[in-house]
Design a protein around this motif. Structure first.
Motif, PDB file in Angstrom:
ATOM      1  N   SER A  55      15.611  13.201  11.404  1.00  0.00           N
ATOM      2  CA  SER A  55      14.852  13.136  12.661  1.00  0.00           C
ATOM      3  C   SER A  55      15.824  13.197  13.826  1.00  0.00           C
ATOM      4  CB  SER A  55      14.023  11.846  12.752  1.00  0.00           C
ATOM      5  OG  SER A  55      14.868  10.730  12.966  1.00  0.00           O
ATOM      6  N   ALA A  56      15.294  13.440  15.015  1.00  0.00           N
ATOM      7  CA  ALA A  56      16.144  13.374  16.210  1.00  0.00           C
ATOM      8  C   ALA A  56      16.530  11.930  16.485  1.00  0.00           C
ATOM      9  CB  ALA A  56      15.414  13.965  17.413  1.00  0.00           C
ATOM     10  N   THR A  57      15.639  11.012  16.119  1.00  0.00           N
ATOM     11  CA  THR A  57      15.949   9.594  16.312  1.00  0.00           C
ATOM     12  C   THR A  57      17.200   9.214  15.525  1.00  0.00           C
ATOM     13  OG1 THR A  57      13.594   9.166  16.582  1.00  0.00           O
ATOM     14  CG2 THR A  57      14.994   7.260  16.104  1.00  0.00           C
ATOM     15  N   LEU A  60      20.217  10.754  17.163  1.00  0.00           N
ATOM     16  CA  LEU A  60      20.642   9.961  18.331  1.00  0.00           C
ATOM     17  C   LEU A  60      21.440   8.731  17.880  1.00  0.00           C
ATOM     18  CD1 LEU A  60      17.362  10.090  20.478  1.00  0.00           C
ATOM     19  CD2 LEU A  60      19.642  10.669  21.354  1.00  0.00           C
ATOM     20  N   ALA A  84      12.845   6.676  21.807  1.00  0.00           N
ATOM     21  CA  ALA A  84      14.019   6.927  20.965  1.00  0.00           C
ATOM     22  C   ALA A  84      15.294   7.122  21.777  1.00  0.00           C
ATOM     23  CB  ALA A  84      13.782   8.156  20.084  1.00  0.00           C
ATOM     24  N   SER A  85      15.172   7.690  22.996  1.00  0.00           N
ATOM     25  CA  SER A  85      16.359   7.963  23.831  1.00  0.00           C
ATOM     26  C   SER A  85      17.103   6.687  24.175  1.00  0.00           C
ATOM     27  CB  SER A  85      15.959   8.634  25.152  1.00  0.00           C
ATOM     28  OG  SER A  85      15.147   9.734  24.934  1.00  0.00           O
ATOM     29  N   VAL A 133      17.971  13.359  29.636  1.00  0.00           N
ATOM     30  CA  VAL A 133      16.890  13.931  28.821  1.00  0.00           C
ATOM     31  C   VAL A 133      16.338  15.153  29.552  1.00  0.00           C
ATOM     32  CG1 VAL A 133      14.645  13.458  27.769  1.00  0.00           C
ATOM     33  CG2 VAL A 133      16.314  11.587  28.054  1.00  0.00           C
ATOM     34  N   ASP A 159      19.870  14.451  25.381  1.00  0.00           N
ATOM     35  CA  ASP A 159      18.681  14.430  24.525  1.00  0.00           C
ATOM     36  C   ASP A 159      17.894  15.696  24.825  1.00  0.00           C
ATOM     37  OD1 ASP A 159      16.313  14.124  23.189  1.00  0.00           O
ATOM     38  OD2 ASP A 159      16.085  11.990  23.647  1.00  0.00           O
ATOM     39  N   SER A 161      15.691  17.077  22.832  1.00  0.00           N
ATOM     40  CA  SER A 161      14.571  17.135  21.874  1.00  0.00           C
ATOM     41  C   SER A 161      13.483  18.113  22.316  1.00  0.00           C
ATOM     42  CB  SER A 161      13.953  15.750  21.707  1.00  0.00           C
ATOM     43  OG  SER A 161      14.861  14.888  21.067  1.00  0.00           O
ATOM     44  N   HIS A 187      10.383  17.847  15.185  1.00  0.00           N
ATOM     45  CA  HIS A 187       9.049  17.276  14.956  1.00  0.00           C
ATOM     46  C   HIS A 187       8.004  18.375  15.218  1.00  0.00           C
ATOM     47  CE1 HIS A 187       5.421  15.008  15.971  1.00  0.00           C
ATOM     48  NE2 HIS A 187       5.916  14.027  15.249  1.00  0.00           N
ATOM     49  N   GLU A 196       9.552  16.768   9.681  1.00  0.00           N
ATOM     50  CA  GLU A 196      10.370  15.826  10.436  1.00  0.00           C
ATOM     51  C   GLU A 196      11.777  16.402  10.410  1.00  0.00           C
ATOM     52  OE1 GLU A 196       9.612  13.035  12.040  1.00  0.00           O
ATOM     53  OE2 GLU A 196       7.735  12.316  11.155  1.00  0.00           O
ATOM     54  N   GLY A 197      12.566  16.160  11.439  1.00  0.00           N
ATOM     55  CA  GLY A 197      13.945  16.638  11.396  1.00  0.00           C
ATOM     56  C   GLY A 197      14.578  16.652  12.761  1.00  0.00           C
TER      57      GLY A 197
END
Ligand SMILES: *Cc1c(COP(=O)(O)O)cnc(C)c1O
Length: 389
Positions: A55-57, A60, A84-85, A133, A159, A161, A187, A196-197
């Motif tokens: 995930s991006a989470t 991060l 999440a950021s 972001v 970020d 995303s 996502h 997810e990724g």
């Protein structure tokens, strides 16, 4: 009547074949397709290294770890982002703070950042890392932020995303021209998906190596001379750090490789949809998203701001009436520090006035590859009806 969602993935037969092929291969978890996906992302973004994750989470999180964020660190980010950021810094035990936004772009305000840095310097509380972001895909003013990072000595994680496929000053987002690490999300609501990724990109070999190890328990393949227990060399792996299982699977990477081939088309279509919205909304009491020749936005989101003095209804009423008509709007986002968890950390209302103003004005209109011009006309016609009374 079919409902119009605010976002939706596009999956075609090539995507499905690609995933089926992966299922028939020797690898299901991280294998050759993850490496190929990473190479494809690196080539696309114009960056040296890409580390894919589940995930991006998690990307991060390992990015913060690679930059050695710990309980003594201070991380600043935008209040108008997904939680999440900011959570990624808290995972490392760091303190977080928020820089107010520029109402023109809804991204971190460079002016607010500089003012906050001047005060922080006086108080000896400069941030270690800043996480700008690129909200909706619209890039932050990275050249100016990069200059400030050199002047005040902080590191940068972008970020992105929302922003794979965006360009700033002719550079692809993800190139890390103005940052240490850039984070991408796959996502299903984002520009391209792997279910997810996520991924972290960097030009720094050492950072890439650390993130590869944090992604997989802190283990590095092979042995390093000084630390390995001699008798165990044969087993060819050793844990150097405390890491996690944040690996992407080859099944996900197969989807990502196939989706990446359509990225430019996805973004082109989103830009056409944006132009349609600019025209359809031009006479309405709303602020449409910023536009600028030096910027190419991936338009993950199309965020408008209501001119509240000209519209009697509030966001919630508009949202609910549109939903009743089968059209799903959304809000991106509630200022992070107003979340109950963050209030409990001591953040108060009034901390970032521009972010709080945004919070009661913003609405995301439906934006996705398969949205048609007919849909857009229907959305705006209904929106006009809803805001009239
Ligand atoms: C979606 C998103 C994330 C998290 O992405 P996941 O892949 O769902 O973990 C982080 N930051 C922003 C700005 C996002 O929109």
């Amino acid at each position: 009547m079919t409902n119009i969602p605010y976002a939706r993935q596009n999956i075609n037969d090539d995507d499905i074949s690609s995933v089926i092929e992966a299922l028939r291969s020797d690898f299901l978890t991280q294998g050759p397709l993850v490496s190929k996906f990473e190479e494809d992302i690196s080539r696309y973004c114009g960056v040296k290294h890409t580390v894919a994750s589940n995930s991006a989470t998690s990307a991060l999180h390992i990015a913060c770890m690679a930059l050695e964020i710990n309980s003594k660190s201070l991380v600043w980010t935008s209040p108008i982002s997904y939680v999440a950021s900011s959570n990624c810094a808290l995972y490392c035990g760091a303190s977080v703070d928020f820089v107010d936004i520029d109402p023109k772009t809804n991204n971190i305000s460079v002016k607010a950042l500089e003012e906050k840095l001047i005060i922080a310097k006086k108080n000896n509380q400069l941030p270690d890392v800043l996480i700008p972001v690129h909200l909706s895909g619209y890039p932050c003013e990275m050249d100016l932020i990069f200059e400030l990072s050199k002047k005040y000595g902080f590191l940068i994680i972008e970020d992105a995303s929302h922003a794979i496929g965006s360009k700033y000053l002719g550079e692809n987002i993800g190139s890390c021209k103005f940052s240490d690490i850039t984070i991408l999300s796959f996502h299903p609501v984002k520009i391209i998906t792997t279910g997810e990724g996520g991924a972290a990109t960097t030009n720094d070999k050492n950072l890439a190596k650390k993130m590869i190890s944090f992604r997989s328990h802190g283990i590095l393949p092979g042995v390093s001379e000084e630390k390995v227990v001699k008798d165990h060399e044969i087993w060819n792996y050793q844990q150097l750090y405390l890491g996690f299982n944040y690996r992407m699977t080859d099944i996900q990477a197969a989807l990502g490789i196939s989706q990446l081939k359509r990225l430019d088309n996805f973004v082109k279509k989103r830009n056409i949809l944006a132009v349609n919205y600019y025209e359809l909304l031009s006479d309405l009491p709303v602020l449409t998203p910023a536009r600028n020749e030096t910027i190419y936005s991936a338009f993950h989101l199309y965020i408008i701001r209501l001119k509240r003095n000209l519209i009697k209804k509030n966001q919630k009423e508009i949202y609910e009436e549109m939903k009743f008509l089968g059209i799903n709007l959304n809000l991106h986002y509630i200022p992070i520090y107003l979340q109950p968890f963050y209030s409990n950390l001591g953040f108060k209302r009034g901390h970032c006035p521009e972010a709080e103003k945004y919070f009661i004005e913003a609405l995301s209109f439906p934006m996705y590859f398969d949205l048609s011009f007919e849909d857009q006309k229907k959305i705006v016609t209904n929106f006009k009806k809803v805001i009239k009374l």
